[in-house]
Design a protein around this motif. Structure first.
Motif, PDB file in Angstrom:
ATOM      1  N   HIS A 171       5.964   7.544   5.634  1.00 43.34           N
ATOM      2  CA  HIS A 171       5.665   6.248   5.458  1.00 43.34           C
ATOM      3  C   HIS A 171       6.124   5.233   5.742  1.00 43.34           C
ATOM      4  O   HIS A 171       5.538   3.885   5.701  1.00 43.34           O
ATOM      5  CB  HIS A 171       4.834   6.489   3.758  1.00 43.34           C
ATOM      6  N   PHE A 172       7.891   5.247   5.178  1.00 39.81           N
ATOM      7  CA  PHE A 172       8.957   4.817   6.119  1.00 39.81           C
ATOM      8  C   PHE A 172       8.847   4.632   7.362  1.00 39.81           C
ATOM      9  O   PHE A 172       9.807   3.367   7.545  1.00 39.81           O
ATOM     10  CB  PHE A 172       9.696   4.238   4.864  1.00 39.81           C
ATOM     11  N   GLY A 173       9.696   5.936   7.722  1.00 37.44           N
ATOM     12  CA  GLY A 173      10.290   6.321   9.255  1.00 37.44           C
ATOM     13  C   GLY A 173      11.869   6.379   8.088  1.00 37.44           C
ATOM     14  O   GLY A 173      12.427   5.339   7.681  1.00 37.44           O
ATOM     15  N   PRO A 174      12.602   7.548   9.054  1.00 37.64           N
ATOM     16  CA  PRO A 174      13.297   7.556   8.522  1.00 37.64           C
ATOM     17  C   PRO A 174      14.537   6.804   8.646  1.00 37.64           C
ATOM     18  O   PRO A 174      15.659   6.388   7.918  1.00 37.64           O
ATOM     19  CB  PRO A 174      13.737   8.910   9.808  1.00 37.64           C
ATOM     20  N   THR A 212      22.540   7.921  -2.916  1.00 36.70           N
ATOM     21  CA  THR A 212      21.934   6.973  -3.760  1.00 36.70           C
ATOM     22  C   THR A 212      20.710   6.625  -2.314  1.00 36.70           C
ATOM     23  O   THR A 212      21.377   6.620  -1.156  1.00 36.70           O
ATOM     24  CB  THR A 212      22.622   5.429  -3.702  1.00 36.70           C
ATOM     25  N   MET A 213      19.875   7.281  -2.802  1.00 32.99           N
ATOM     26  CA  MET A 213      18.975   6.493  -1.832  1.00 32.99           C
ATOM     27  C   MET A 213      18.561   5.458  -1.429  1.00 32.99           C
ATOM     28  O   MET A 213      17.887   4.519  -2.621  1.00 32.99           O
ATOM     29  CB  MET A 213      17.275   7.563  -2.174  1.00 32.99           C
ATOM     30  N   LEU A 214      19.076   4.215  -0.719  1.00 27.57           N
ATOM     31  CA  LEU A 214      18.084   3.553  -0.177  1.00 27.57           C
ATOM     32  C   LEU A 214      16.974   2.731   0.515  1.00 27.57           C
ATOM     33  O   LEU A 214      16.475   3.402   1.762  1.00 27.57           O
ATOM     34  CB  LEU A 214      18.662   2.629   0.431  1.00 27.57           C
ATOM     35  N   VAL A 215      16.131   2.386  -0.098  1.00 24.16           N
ATOM     36  CA  VAL A 215      14.822   2.327   0.801  1.00 24.16           C
ATOM     37  C   VAL A 215      14.021   0.583   1.182  1.00 24.16           C
ATOM     38  O   VAL A 215      14.241   0.413   0.414  1.00 24.16           O
ATOM     39  CB  VAL A 215      13.263   2.861   0.893  1.00 24.16           C
ATOM     40  N   ARG A 216      14.408   0.633   2.985  1.00 27.12           N
ATOM     41  CA  ARG A 216      13.676  -0.716   3.008  1.00 27.12           C
ATOM     42  C   ARG A 216      12.454  -1.272   3.320  1.00 27.12           C
ATOM     43  O   ARG A 216      11.775  -0.326   3.851  1.00 27.12           O
ATOM     44  CB  ARG A 216      14.968  -1.471   4.277  1.00 27.12           C
ATOM     45  N   ASP A 217      12.316  -2.244   3.060  1.00 27.06           N
ATOM     46  CA  ASP A 217      10.937  -2.741   3.127  1.00 27.06           C
ATOM     47  C   ASP A 217      10.898  -4.621   3.521  1.00 27.06           C
ATOM     48  O   ASP A 217      11.696  -5.082   2.391  1.00 27.06           O
ATOM     49  CB  ASP A 217       9.979  -2.819   2.100  1.00 27.06           C
ATOM     50  N   GLY A 218      11.267  -5.114   4.680  1.00 31.84           N
ATOM     51  CA  GLY A 218      11.326  -6.643   4.765  1.00 31.84           C
ATOM     52  C   GLY A 218      13.210  -6.513   4.754  1.00 31.84           C
ATOM     53  O   GLY A 218      13.977  -5.432   4.884  1.00 31.84           O
ATOM     54  N   ASP A 219      13.260  -7.679   4.320  1.00 28.84           N
ATOM     55  CA  ASP A 219      15.144  -7.934   4.129  1.00 28.84           C
ATOM     56  C   ASP A 219      14.917  -7.206   2.398  1.00 28.84           C
ATOM     57  O   ASP A 219      16.307  -7.869   1.710  1.00 28.84           O
ATOM     58  CB  ASP A 219      14.634  -9.311   3.764  1.00 28.84           C
ATOM     59  N   GLN A 220      14.822  -5.948   1.773  1.00 35.61           N
ATOM     60  CA  GLN A 220      14.456  -5.746   0.689  1.00 35.61           C
ATOM     61  C   GLN A 220      14.827  -4.639   0.461  1.00 35.61           C
ATOM     62  O   GLN A 220      14.143  -3.668   1.364  1.00 35.61           O
ATOM     63  CB  GLN A 220      13.770  -6.122  -0.631  1.00 35.61           C
ATOM     64  N   ARG A 260       0.908  -1.376   0.400  1.00 35.69           N
ATOM     65  CA  ARG A 260       0.270   0.099  -0.083  1.00 35.69           C
ATOM     66  C   ARG A 260       1.032   1.119  -0.094  1.00 35.69           C
ATOM     67  O   ARG A 260      -0.093   1.883  -1.007  1.00 35.69           O
ATOM     68  CB  ARG A 260      -1.169   0.020   1.212  1.00 35.69           C
ATOM     69  N   ARG A 261       1.842   1.307   0.893  1.00 34.05           N
ATOM     70  CA  ARG A 261       2.853   2.567   0.930  1.00 34.05           C
ATOM     71  C   ARG A 261       3.617   2.870  -0.061  1.00 34.05           C
ATOM     72  O   ARG A 261       3.756   4.225  -0.651  1.00 34.05           O
ATOM     73  CB  ARG A 261       3.916   2.623   2.109  1.00 34.05           C
ATOM     74  N   TRP A 262       3.966   1.933  -0.466  1.00 38.04           N
ATOM     75  CA  TRP A 262       4.757   2.235  -2.171  1.00 38.04           C
ATOM     76  C   TRP A 262       3.874   2.604  -3.214  1.00 38.04           C
ATOM     77  O   TRP A 262       4.393   3.503  -3.968  1.00 38.04           O
ATOM     78  CB  TRP A 262       5.214   0.563  -2.836  1.00 38.04           C
ATOM     79  N   ILE A 263       2.585   1.870  -3.392  1.00 37.31           N
ATOM     80  CA  ILE A 263       1.564   1.821  -4.169  1.00 37.31           C
ATOM     81  C   ILE A 263       1.289   3.844  -3.951  1.00 37.31           C
ATOM     82  O   ILE A 263       1.185   4.322  -4.873  1.00 37.31           O
ATOM     83  CB  ILE A 263       0.322   1.695  -4.230  1.00 37.31           C
TER      84      ILE A 263
END
Length: 363
Positions: A267-270, A288-296, A38-41
């Motif tokens: 939506h993801f937290g700093p 480069t910006m890296l966005v974490r979601d789970g183990d990705q 949801r937050r990615w969409i």
């Protein structure tokens, strides 16, 4: 051109059509790609013409199968998001559906629009829900979708960025008469090493020498590579983003970039949004910006000061080498690098997969 009629909440064929992403969405997305959460969409829903919708096959505990998409009244001409342009061969020069075939070549807009477009807004699409791997439920879903589309006056149904690791859905589309064609390549890096030396050891021999030479050159120029969480405001990143956008023919929009930074932070937290940066005596050369979601991790944004003489190689250091070094200690198993520059990504350890486009002109 046929006029699209606003749909009821529950279509005549039993298809549930929503004009937002339900709160329960993530609870039954399962192991679908993280960018379909949801937050990615919500981060990129503006890419879907006419507003985001979800098209779902109802079940006793929520939708059994669903996809994200929208309704397009007319072509937009977008190189990747306009199904008519993609499926007619109009984006070949941009590397989209470059090898063909192009089943909509010669088709007029009046023949194709309005179209029901199935598309995740983050460059990858796949069915979600508990029935997303069940050919029987996928067939029932597609039957319901096509009935709804005909009831609503759609001229065609299209899908973009379909992932190859959902072959059941691709097979169902083909069985229903869709033309399914290769669209674009995406790159992902599977983390199988324990440290930077292990990452480099897994590269091709010539590339191992190149990476070590680049890292030595960076150090010799006094460039430091480091990482940090995203801050409340990131004014330093905006000029580098503007240079990148200009280089690739886009129009820089600092307000839009700043709004994206705020959305990610909220939506993801700093703690899940990291900036890997290259600096020389305090001056920012690349990030480069890296966005974490789970183990990705998803390498979502980058920028480089192309006017600085010592910025050479810093893009690769912030985009690939430092993330590869950090990933094992952070429990990251995959780094997603998305579309474009496929050869450069392959040389640096990525695996490449081909996303598909599909289209069906309705009778």
């Amino acid at each position: 051109m046929t006029t699209y009629r606003p749909e009821p909440a529950l279509g005549a064929a039993g298809l549930m059509v929503r004009t937002d992403i339900p709160e329960s969405w993530d609870g039954w997305v399962g192991r679908a790609p993280v960018t379909l959460r949801r937050r990615w969409i919500s981060l990129a829903e503006g890419r879907i013409p006419g507003g985001v919708r979800t098209f779902g096959l109802p079940g006793p505990k929520g939708e059994q199968v669903a996809l994200v998409g929208g309704v397009m009244q007319a072509p937009t001409g977008h190189v990747r998001f306009d199904p008519q342009r993609v499926l007619s061969g109009g984006s070949v020069a941009d590397g989209v559906a470059a090898e063909g075939p192009h089943p909509w070549k010669g088709r007029s807009a009046d023949e194709l629009f309005p179209t029901c477009l199935l598309m995740g807004p983050n460059y990858e699409s796949a069915p979600v829900g508990p029935g997303s791997r069940d050919p029987r439920l996928l067939s029932a879903y597609l039957d319901a979708l096509l009935d709804w589309c005909r009831d609503q006056g759609m001229r065609s149904v299209s899908a973009l960025f379909l992932r190859p690791d959902h072959p059941e859905f691709l097979d169902v589309l083909r069985g229903a008469g869709f033309d399914v064609v290769p669209m674009v390549d995406r790159s992902d890096m599977e983390v199988t090493w324990d440290d930077l030396d292990g990452y480099i050891a897994g590269l091709r021999r010539n590339q191992r020498f190149s990476v070590r030479r680049e890292l030595r050159e960076i150090a010799a120029r006094g460039v430091e590579i480091s990482e940090r969480p995203i801050r409340d405001e990131e004014p330093e990143l905006l000029p580098l983003r503007a240079q990148l956008m200009t280089k690739y023919g886009a129009v820089p929009d600092g307000e839009r970039e700043a709004a994206s930074f705020r959305h990610l932070r909220e939506h993801f937290g700093p703690e899940n949004v990291w900036i890997v940066e290259a600096r020389q005596r305090g001056a920012l050369l690349s990030f480069t910006m890296l966005v974490r979601d789970g183990d990705q991790w998803t390498a979502l944004m980058s920028g480089t000061d192309y006017e600085h003489p010592d910025a050479s190689f810093t893009y690769f250091a912030t985009m690939f080498y430092r993330p590869a070094e950090l990933a094992p200690g952070q429990g990251i198993t995959t780094i997603s690098y998305g579309l474009g520059t496929v050869q450069a990504k392959r040389l640096r350890g990525c695996t490449v997969s081909t996303l598909s486009a599909a289209g069906l002109v309705l009778d």
